[in-house]
Design a protein around this motif. Structure first.
Motif, PDB file in Angstrom:
ATOM      1  N   LYS A 195       0.599  -3.654   6.685  1.00  0.00           N
ATOM      2  CA  LYS A 195       1.480  -2.663   6.434  1.00  0.00           C
ATOM      3  C   LYS A 195       2.641  -3.044   5.425  1.00  0.00           C
ATOM      4  CE  LYS A 195       5.513  -0.776   9.096  1.00  0.00           C
ATOM      5  NZ  LYS A 195       6.392  -0.707  10.411  1.00  0.00           N
TER       6      LYS A 195
ATOM      7  N   GLU B 195       5.894  -3.808   3.521  1.00  0.00           N
ATOM      8  CA  GLU B 195       7.251  -4.172   4.169  1.00  0.00           C
ATOM      9  C   GLU B 195       8.362  -3.995   3.110  1.00  0.00           C
ATOM     10  OE1 GLU B 195       6.734  -7.441   7.539  1.00  0.00           O
ATOM     11  OE2 GLU B 195       6.236  -7.949   5.410  1.00  0.00           O
TER      12      GLU B 195
ATOM     13  N   GLY C 227       7.248 -10.913   2.242  1.00  0.00           N
ATOM     14  CA  GLY C 227       6.302  -9.709   2.741  1.00  0.00           C
ATOM     15  C   GLY C 227       5.550  -9.258   1.948  1.00  0.00           C
ATOM     16  N   THR C 228       4.882  -8.255   2.641  1.00  0.00           N
ATOM     17  CA  THR C 228       3.803  -7.365   1.663  1.00  0.00           C
ATOM     18  C   THR C 228       4.545  -6.429   0.886  1.00  0.00           C
ATOM     19  OG1 THR C 228       3.589  -5.772   3.499  1.00  0.00           O
ATOM     20  CG2 THR C 228       1.723  -7.603   3.328  1.00  0.00           C
TER      21      THR C 228
ATOM     22  N   SER D 242       9.864   3.919   6.433  1.00  0.00           N
ATOM     23  CA  SER D 242       9.246   2.707   7.073  1.00  0.00           C
ATOM     24  C   SER D 242       9.304   1.342   6.452  1.00  0.00           C
ATOM     25  CB  SER D 242       7.590   3.095   7.265  1.00  0.00           C
ATOM     26  OG  SER D 242       7.065   3.088   6.187  1.00  0.00           O
ATOM     27  N   LEU D 243       9.944   1.363   5.339  1.00  0.00           N
ATOM     28  CA  LEU D 243       9.962   0.043   4.701  1.00  0.00           C
ATOM     29  C   LEU D 243      11.048  -0.667   5.163  1.00  0.00           C
ATOM     30  CD1 LEU D 243       9.559   1.158   0.972  1.00  0.00           C
ATOM     31  CD2 LEU D 243       7.909  -0.225   2.366  1.00  0.00           C
ATOM     32  N   LYS D 244      11.077  -1.925   5.324  1.00  0.00           N
ATOM     33  CA  LYS D 244      11.948  -3.097   5.683  1.00  0.00           C
ATOM     34  C   LYS D 244      12.963  -3.200   4.763  1.00  0.00           C
ATOM     35  CE  LYS D 244      12.593  -7.631   7.577  1.00  0.00           C
ATOM     36  NZ  LYS D 244      11.739  -9.062   7.802  1.00  0.00           N
ATOM     37  N   THR D 245      12.541  -3.130   3.282  1.00  0.00           N
ATOM     38  CA  THR D 245      13.248  -3.655   2.199  1.00  0.00           C
ATOM     39  C   THR D 245      12.989  -2.445   1.086  1.00  0.00           C
ATOM     40  OG1 THR D 245      13.688  -5.780   2.992  1.00  0.00           O
ATOM     41  CG2 THR D 245      14.419  -5.420   0.784  1.00  0.00           C
TER      42      THR D 245
ATOM     43  N   THR E 272      16.884   0.869   6.072  1.00  0.00           N
ATOM     44  CA  THR E 272      16.041   0.186   5.034  1.00  0.00           C
ATOM     45  C   THR E 272      17.330  -0.859   4.048  1.00  0.00           C
ATOM     46  OG1 THR E 272      14.711   1.778   4.406  1.00  0.00           O
ATOM     47  CG2 THR E 272      14.815   0.257   2.831  1.00  0.00           C
TER      48      THR E 272
END
Length: 367
Positions: free
Chosen positions: A4, A6, A35-36, A112-115, A146
Motif C-alpha cells: 500500500k 503511504e 514508507g512506500t 488514502s495517502l498518509k502523506t 493527509t
C-alpha cells in the motif's frame, strides 16, 4: 507496487528536463525511510481519458518510431532518442503510480495517502503554468486527513504574479511543514502565507555519490577523457575560448550536453547525465543541477554567467543559496577559470547540511 502506497510525491513531470527527472528519483529515495513512495501522476488537462490513451499509444509505438527516426539525421530524431531514454529512466526508476490528480480538481486514491510531499524543482513557478495547475502543484486535491508538506520546493522567481497570490495564501495554509530550495523561497512563503519555511538541500544532494554511480549504464566509453559543458544559455565567444583552451591544455575533447552539434552526447538520458558528470575532467556550466552533480563527484567546475548578464548580482536565488551553503561564491564568473575547490571543506559542509535537512524531514514526517 504490491505494498500500500503511504507517501505520494507531487512534482513537475517533465521528461525533457534532466534535473527534474533526477530530483524526482532522489526525493523518492529519501522518502523511502518513511514508507512506500510513489509519484502522483498529474494529468494537467481536464480530459484525463484522452491523456491516458495518448500515453499508452506512445508506449506501444515507441520502438517503431525510434527505428524510423534513427534513420533521419536530424535534431528532431535526436530529441526523440533523448526522450525515449528519459522515458525509459522514468519507467525504470520513478514510475508514476495509479494515483491520479488533475486540474479539474478531482483525484483518485489520493485520500488514502498518509502523506503528500510537494517538491522539489520549480513546482511553484507560476510563470509557466495556469492557476489551475498551480493549485494542483499545491496539492489542492488532498483532504485534511493527509499530512501535507513540501521538501525543497522552488519558486524559481523573485516575485509571483498578483493573480497567484490568493492561490498561494489559501493552499500554503494547509501545509503542516514547508521547506524550500532557495533563500528567496523563505521570503516568498512568509509574504504569501505568513508561515515559516526552512531552506533544505536539493534531494539530489541527499543521495550519496556511490548510489548515483550505481544507476549508470556504460554510456561513456572507457578511457574517454573530456571536458563537459552543460549550458541552458549559449556561451559567449570569450567563454567558448576559455573552454577550448582548457581542453587543449589538458588533452581533452569537449562533450556538450543539450547541444545538437554533439549528437553522441545530446541523446543522453538522466542516468547518462549522471555518468557524464561522474567521469568528466572538468565542468563548465550555467545550470543548478550541473553544480549539484559536480559537487557530488568532486569535480572542479566554473559557472558562467549567461551571455548578456554580468556579475554575481544576476545569480538566481537557488544558485546563490547553493553557493552560500558550500562557501563557493567565487565559482561564478563572467569568464575565466574559477579557483580550485577544496573538497575536504565541501564534504564537511555537505555532511552538515544533509544532517540538518534529514532532521527537518524527520520532524515534518512525525508531525
Amino acid at each position: 507496487m504490491n505494498k500500500k502506497i503511504e507517501i505520494g510525491i507531487i512534482t513537475v513531470n517533465d521528461p525533457k528536463n534532466y534535473g527534474n527527472r533526477l530530483q524526482n528519483y532522489a526525493l523518492q529515495q529519501v522518502l523511502r525511510d518513511y514508507g512506500t513512495v510513489s509519484t502522483v501522476n498529474q494529468f494537467l488537462n481536464v480530459n484525463r481519458p484522452v491523456e491516458i490513451i495518448e500515453k499508452r499509444l506512445f508506449a506501444r509505438l515507441r520502438p517503431v518510431l525510434n527505428r524510423f527516426l534513427s534513420l533521419m539525421p536530424s535534431e528532431r530524431s535526436l530529441d526523440f532518442k533523448r526522450l525515449c531514454r528519459s522515458d525509459a529512466f522514468t519507467r525504470r526508476y520513478v514510475p508514476c503510480s495509479q494515483l491520479y490528480a488533475s486540474t479539474c480538481l478531482t483525484a483518485n486514491n489520493i485520500a488514502s495517502l498518509k502523506t503528500v510531499v510537494v517538491g522539489s524543482d520549480q513546482v511553484w513557478n507560476d510563470r509557466w503554468i495556469s492557476g489551475r495547475v498551480l493549485s494542483a502543484r499545491l496539492a489542492d486535491m488532498t483532504n485534511d486527513k493527509t499530512r501535507l508538506i513540501s521538501y525543497a520546493a522552488s519558486f524559481g522567481i523573485n516575485q509571483v504574479k498578483d493573480e497567484s497570490k490568493p492561490i498561494f495564501k489559501k493552499q500554503l495554509a494547509r501545509f503542516s511543514a514547508i521547506s524550500v530550495r532557495e533563500d528567496q523561497g523563505v521570503t516568498l512563503v512568509n509574504e504569501l502565507s505568513g508561515k515559516p519555511a526552512t531552506v533544505v538541500l536539493d534531494p539530489t544532494l541527499m543521495v550519496p555519490a556511490e548510489h548515483w554511480r550505481s544507476i549508470t549504464r556504460g554510456f561513456v566509453p572507457r578511457d574517454d577523457k573530456y571536458v563537459l559543458t552543460y549550458f541552458l544559455g549559449k556561451p559567449s565567444a570569450e567563454q567558448e575560448c576559455t573552454i577550448q583552451e582548457y581542453a587543449r591544455k589538458h588533452g581533452c575533447r569537449v562533450r556538450r550536453m543539450i547541444d545538437s552539434c554533439d549528437p553522441e552526447t545530446y541523446v543522453a538520458g538522466p542516468e547518462d547525465f549522471v555518468e557524464l558528470f561522474s567521469k568528466a575532467e572538468y565542468v563548465f556550466a550555467d545550470s543548478y543541477h550541473a553544480c549539484c552533480f559536480s559537487l557530488l563527484f568532486h569535480k572542479q567546475f566554473t559557472v558562467f554567467n549567461r551571455a548578456g548578464t554580468k556579475g554575481k548580482a544576476n545569480m538566481n536565488s537557488r544558485m546563490e543559496t547553493l553557493f552560500r551553503l558550500f562557501e563557493l561564491d567565487s565559482v561564478m564568473l563572467d569568464d575565466g577559470l574559477a579557483p580550485e575547490i577544496d573538497y575536504k571543506k565541501v564534504d564537511l559542509l555537505l555532511q552538515q547540511h544533509r544532517a540538518e535537512s534529514k532532521a527537518w524531514l524527520d520532524t515534518a514526517m512525525e508531525a
